[in-house]
Motif scaffolding. Structure first.
Motif, PDB file in Angstrom:
ATOM      1  N   ALA A 128      20.046  17.578 125.931  1.00  0.00           N
ATOM      2  CA  ALA A 128      21.502  16.395 126.497  1.00  0.00           C
ATOM      3  C   ALA A 128      21.959  16.634 127.044  1.00  0.00           C
ATOM      4  O   ALA A 128      22.831  18.179 126.699  1.00  0.00           O
ATOM      5  N   ASN A 129      22.782  16.022 127.496  1.00  0.00           N
ATOM      6  CA  ASN A 129      24.114  16.228 128.621  1.00  0.00           C
ATOM      7  C   ASN A 129      24.928  15.889 128.732  1.00  0.00           C
ATOM      8  O   ASN A 129      24.662  14.545 129.773  1.00  0.00           O
ATOM      9  N   ILE A 130      26.396  15.608 129.082  1.00  0.00           N
ATOM     10  CA  ILE A 130      27.610  14.936 129.664  1.00  0.00           C
ATOM     11  C   ILE A 130      28.459  15.269 129.439  1.00  0.00           C
ATOM     12  O   ILE A 130      28.603  16.121 129.517  1.00  0.00           O
ATOM     13  N   GLY A 131      28.580  14.846 131.421  1.00  0.00           N
ATOM     14  CA  GLY A 131      30.539  15.283 130.767  1.00  0.00           C
ATOM     15  C   GLY A 131      31.958  15.284 130.713  1.00  0.00           C
ATOM     16  O   GLY A 131      31.681  14.461 130.443  1.00  0.00           O
ATOM     17  N   ALA A 132      32.519  16.334 130.315  1.00  0.00           N
ATOM     18  CA  ALA A 132      33.817  16.287 130.137  1.00  0.00           C
ATOM     19  C   ALA A 132      34.902  15.097 130.286  1.00  0.00           C
ATOM     20  O   ALA A 132      35.286  14.045 129.885  1.00  0.00           O
ATOM     21  N   PRO A 133      35.003  14.581 131.650  1.00  0.00           N
ATOM     22  CA  PRO A 133      35.393  13.323 131.925  1.00  0.00           C
ATOM     23  C   PRO A 133      34.856  12.129 131.533  1.00  0.00           C
ATOM     24  O   PRO A 133      35.779  11.025 130.763  1.00  0.00           O
ATOM     25  N   GLU A 134      33.646  12.472 131.311  1.00  0.00           N
ATOM     26  CA  GLU A 134      33.224  10.649 130.311  1.00  0.00           C
ATOM     27  C   GLU A 134      33.521  10.944 128.736  1.00  0.00           C
ATOM     28  O   GLU A 134      34.122  10.073 128.241  1.00  0.00           O
ATOM     29  N   VAL A 135      33.790  12.352 128.376  1.00  0.00           N
ATOM     30  CA  VAL A 135      34.093  12.833 127.051  1.00  0.00           C
ATOM     31  C   VAL A 135      35.432  11.800 126.651  1.00  0.00           C
ATOM     32  O   VAL A 135      35.757  10.952 125.952  1.00  0.00           O
ATOM     33  N   LEU A 160      32.015  21.125 130.604  1.00  0.00           N
ATOM     34  CA  LEU A 160      33.336  20.795 131.354  1.00  0.00           C
ATOM     35  C   LEU A 160      33.768  21.961 132.906  1.00  0.00           C
ATOM     36  O   LEU A 160      33.170  23.186 133.293  1.00  0.00           O
ATOM     37  N   ASN A 161      33.395  20.514 133.660  1.00  0.00           N
ATOM     38  CA  ASN A 161      33.474  20.969 135.218  1.00  0.00           C
ATOM     39  C   ASN A 161      34.865  21.028 135.757  1.00  0.00           C
ATOM     40  O   ASN A 161      35.339  20.519 136.868  1.00  0.00           O
ATOM     41  N   PRO A 162      36.067  21.499 135.617  1.00  0.00           N
ATOM     42  CA  PRO A 162      37.339  21.143 136.682  1.00  0.00           C
ATOM     43  C   PRO A 162      36.832  21.164 137.791  1.00  0.00           C
ATOM     44  O   PRO A 162      38.204  20.231 138.325  1.00  0.00           O
ATOM     45  N   GLY A 171      35.308  13.589 142.632  1.00  0.00           N
ATOM     46  CA  GLY A 171      35.356  13.730 142.330  1.00  0.00           C
ATOM     47  C   GLY A 171      36.271  12.827 141.001  1.00  0.00           C
ATOM     48  O   GLY A 171      37.425  12.157 141.059  1.00  0.00           O
ATOM     49  N   ASN A 172      36.143  13.507 139.238  1.00  0.00           N
ATOM     50  CA  ASN A 172      36.914  12.718 138.723  1.00  0.00           C
ATOM     51  C   ASN A 172      37.727  13.261 137.810  1.00  0.00           C
ATOM     52  O   ASN A 172      37.570  14.529 136.498  1.00  0.00           O
ATOM     53  N   THR A 173      39.392  13.655 138.414  1.00  0.00           N
ATOM     54  CA  THR A 173      39.858  14.761 137.828  1.00  0.00           C
ATOM     55  C   THR A 173      41.091  13.927 136.887  1.00  0.00           C
ATOM     56  O   THR A 173      41.942  14.959 136.558  1.00  0.00           O
ATOM     57  N   ASP A 174      40.678  13.294 135.867  1.00  0.00           N
ATOM     58  CA  ASP A 174      41.183  13.132 134.751  1.00  0.00           C
ATOM     59  C   ASP A 174      40.260  13.544 133.156  1.00  0.00           C
ATOM     60  O   ASP A 174      40.158  12.667 132.789  1.00  0.00           O
ATOM     61  N   PHE A 175      41.743  14.807 133.195  1.00  0.00           N
ATOM     62  CA  PHE A 175      40.763  15.153 131.914  1.00  0.00           C
ATOM     63  C   PHE A 175      41.972  14.973 130.493  1.00  0.00           C
ATOM     64  O   PHE A 175      41.902  16.062 129.535  1.00  0.00           O
ATOM     65  N   LYS A 176      42.306  14.089 130.669  1.00  0.00           N
ATOM     66  CA  LYS A 176      43.718  13.878 129.783  1.00  0.00           C
ATOM     67  C   LYS A 176      42.820  13.172 128.239  1.00  0.00           C
ATOM     68  O   LYS A 176      41.742  12.641 128.123  1.00  0.00           O
ATOM     69  N   ASN A 177      43.466  14.104 126.805  1.00  0.00           N
ATOM     70  CA  ASN A 177      43.036  13.256 125.776  1.00  0.00           C
ATOM     71  C   ASN A 177      41.376  13.486 125.962  1.00  0.00           C
ATOM     72  O   ASN A 177      40.756  13.525 124.342  1.00  0.00           O
ATOM     73  N   PHE A 178      41.287  15.028 126.507  1.00  0.00           N
ATOM     74  CA  PHE A 178      39.807  15.455 126.556  1.00  0.00           C
ATOM     75  C   PHE A 178      39.216  15.983 125.204  1.00  0.00           C
ATOM     76  O   PHE A 178      38.014  15.650 124.615  1.00  0.00           O
ATOM     77  N   LEU A 179      40.209  16.966 124.452  1.00  0.00           N
ATOM     78  CA  LEU A 179      39.917  17.661 122.878  1.00  0.00           C
ATOM     79  C   LEU A 179      39.932  16.724 122.098  1.00  0.00           C
ATOM     80  O   LEU A 179      39.443  16.439 121.124  1.00  0.00           O
ATOM     81  N   THR A 180      40.752  15.814 122.028  1.00  0.00           N
ATOM     82  CA  THR A 180      40.980  14.602 120.740  1.00  0.00           C
ATOM     83  C   THR A 180      39.442  13.270 120.618  1.00  0.00           C
ATOM     84  O   THR A 180      39.068  13.366 119.750  1.00  0.00           O
ATOM     85  N   GLU A 181      38.691  13.381 121.899  1.00  0.00           N
ATOM     86  CA  GLU A 181      37.846  12.628 122.324  1.00  0.00           C
ATOM     87  C   GLU A 181      36.799  13.368 122.171  1.00  0.00           C
ATOM     88  O   GLU A 181      35.654  13.154 121.831  1.00  0.00           O
ATOM     89  N   LEU A 182      36.750  14.538 122.245  1.00  0.00           N
ATOM     90  CA  LEU A 182      35.779  15.950 121.764  1.00  0.00           C
ATOM     91  C   LEU A 182      35.597  15.968 120.466  1.00  0.00           C
ATOM     92  O   LEU A 182      34.522  15.565 119.688  1.00  0.00           O
ATOM     93  N   GLN A 183      36.493  15.432 119.901  1.00  0.00           N
ATOM     94  CA  GLN A 183      36.406  16.010 117.731  1.00  0.00           C
ATOM     95  C   GLN A 183      35.922  14.659 117.891  1.00  0.00           C
ATOM     96  O   GLN A 183      35.212  14.709 116.897  1.00  0.00           O
ATOM     97  N   LYS A 184      35.898  13.445 117.879  1.00  0.00           N
ATOM     98  CA  LYS A 184      35.768  12.478 117.979  1.00  0.00           C
ATOM     99  C   LYS A 184      34.158  12.698 117.763  1.00  0.00           C
ATOM    100  O   LYS A 184      33.443  11.286 117.039  1.00  0.00           O
ATOM    101  N   LEU A 185      33.784  12.944 119.081  1.00  0.00           N
ATOM    102  CA  LEU A 185      32.228  13.078 119.594  1.00  0.00           C
ATOM    103  C   LEU A 185      31.665  14.266 118.492  1.00  0.00           C
ATOM    104  O   LEU A 185      30.389  13.375 118.097  1.00  0.00           O
ATOM    105  N   THR A 186      31.947  15.168 118.577  1.00  0.00           N
ATOM    106  CA  THR A 186      31.995  15.502 117.483  1.00  0.00           C
ATOM    107  C   THR A 186      31.264  15.491 115.728  1.00  0.00           C
ATOM    108  O   THR A 186      30.446  15.833 115.046  1.00  0.00           O
ATOM    109  N   GLU A 187      32.033  14.852 115.695  1.00  0.00           N
ATOM    110  CA  GLU A 187      32.026  13.837 114.431  1.00  0.00           C
ATOM    111  C   GLU A 187      31.148  12.755 114.269  1.00  0.00           C
ATOM    112  O   GLU A 187      29.985  12.842 113.060  1.00  0.00           O
TER     113      GLU A 187
END
Ligand SMILES: Cc1cc2nc3c(=O)[nH]c(=O)nc-3n(C[C@H](O)[C@H](O)[C@H](O)COP(=O)(O)O)c2cc1C
Length: 355
Positions: A128-135, A160-162, A171-187
């Motif tokens: 499956a596939n989703i972009g960093a801005p959505e995450v 990851l496509n900045p 384009g959506n250039t708001d990548f703020k909080n990405f790593l924190t949200e990524l961690q929540k997603l991986t969990e």
């Protein structure tokens, strides 16, 4: 249908058309594979006909160390493309990624263009596939389950496509909080998460942060193949012909922005070798892979498998997708014979050096 949805669907279709019709490859940067060569083995001590190309990834035994990278879905014609990709993936027993599933989250009528992949490829790994801005915005548990269930996914790719978002007119250039949200997603997610660029590469420092956030596999998608800055610049020029966003010399450099694929692999392989915490991270080589020798070099530099998108799309368009992949596998087999590697594990140990 509202305007944003129309733009997204048109965009997915125009991406395919732009990649097929325009020259959107890097022009002042290469993958770096051409800088490496294998040491010839004059006494290979193996039988060419017994060379085993099978590999393991996503918990599957696949017939070749290769996957068809994430490309499309989310508009009517994508269903046909995805079905054809899936039929070949199933026939060759190799994994397949689908394109960004954002539209399918927003509008259920586009889910068929993704789910067709699992119907046509019931027994291979599907990603499956989703972009960093959505995450970065935060995905709900329901959205995560929808993504996975739609294709009965064996893994979730977060792309990851900045640079692409930067060049994309809408384009959506708001990548703020990405790593924190990524961690929540991986969990929260029940399958492994794969972090993948789209042609600008992943550095060892970024890989470290991604793995610390719970990512299990890195697909470097490095520079040297398709430039998504160029794809989006083509679309920008069509819409705003006379508006220059960047000075000409800066534009040239930005269109070629990114870390060459071979350099990403070497950096992340070193990170894995030096630090036991990162040793088990899976590594996929993509970004400008153009034949089986590139795949062989990528594996010898530390990747488990290679992957390709743009050239697979062109091959499908020319009705020679299966033939192209099998020719690449023949290239790979030639290198394995000439280095004395009877399987992929031995190829990982093959002697390769800078020319
Ligand atoms: C038509 C097309 C659409 C793509 N859409 C996506 C996408 O939705 N999600 C994604 O992760 N990558 C997407 N990609 C990027 C590829 O998966 C790949 O990372 C990139 O093109 C670099 O690899 P290449 O040089 O082999 O093409 C797309 C590529 C193509 C050709």
């Amino acid at each position: 249908m509202n305007e944003t949805k129309t733009i997204t669907i048109d965009r997915k279709q125009s991406h395919v058309e732009t990649c097929l019709k325009r020259n959107v490859s890097f022009d002042s940067k290469t993958t770096g594979f051409e800088r490496y060569e294998f040491t010839h083995n004059a006494t290979p001590e193996i039988n060419y006909s017994e060379i085993d190309l099978s590999a393991s990834i996503f918990g599957y035994r696949i017939s070749y160390p290769f996957m068809i990278s994430s490309m499309t879905g989310g508009y009517d014609k994508a269903e046909l493309l995805n079905r054809k990709f899936a039929q070949i993936a199933e026939k060759l027993n190799i994994p397949l990624g689908v394109g960004s599933m954002r539209q399918a989250l927003e509008n259920s009528s586009y889910r068929k263009s993704f789910s067709v992949v699992r119907q046509a490829a019931p027994s291979v790994p599907i990603l499956a596939n989703i972009g960093a801005p959505e995450v970065a915005k935060g995905l709900t548990d329901e959205e995560i389950n929808t993504l996975i269930d739609m294709v009965h996914a064996n893994g979730l790719i977060v792309h990851l496509n900045p640079a692409q978002e930067l060049f994309q007119p809408e384009g959506n250039t708001d990548f703020k909080n990405f790593l924190t949200e990524l961690q929540k997603l991986t969990e929260a997610v029940s399958v492994p998460v794969i972090a993948k660029e789209v042609g600008c590469g992943i550095s060892p420092e970024t890989a470290r942060a991604l793995v610390d956030a719970g990512v299990q596999i890195i697909d470097v998608a490095g520079a040297g193949g398709l430039s998504w800055q160029k794809v989006e610049e083509e679309r920008y020029i069509q819409q705003f012909q006379h508006e220059n966003r960047f000075s000409p010399s800066a534009l040239k450099e930005l269109l070629n922005w990114g870390i060459p694929t071979a350099q990403c692999l070497v950096g992340i392989a070193l990170l894995k070798a030096e630090n036991p915490h990162y040793r088990h991270v899976g590594l996929i080589a993509s970004g400008g892979i153009s034949n089986g020798i590139d795949i062989a070099k990528a594996i010898a530099l530390g990747a488990e498998i290679g992957a390709s998108a743009g050239l697979m799309l062109k091959a499908l368009h020319d009705c020679r997708l299966e033939e192209t992949i099998l020719t690449w596998m023949n290239d790979l087999k030639a290198v394995m014979f000439l280095t004395g590697a009877k399987n992929i594990k031995q190829l990982q140990q093959a002697c390769i050096s800078l020319k």
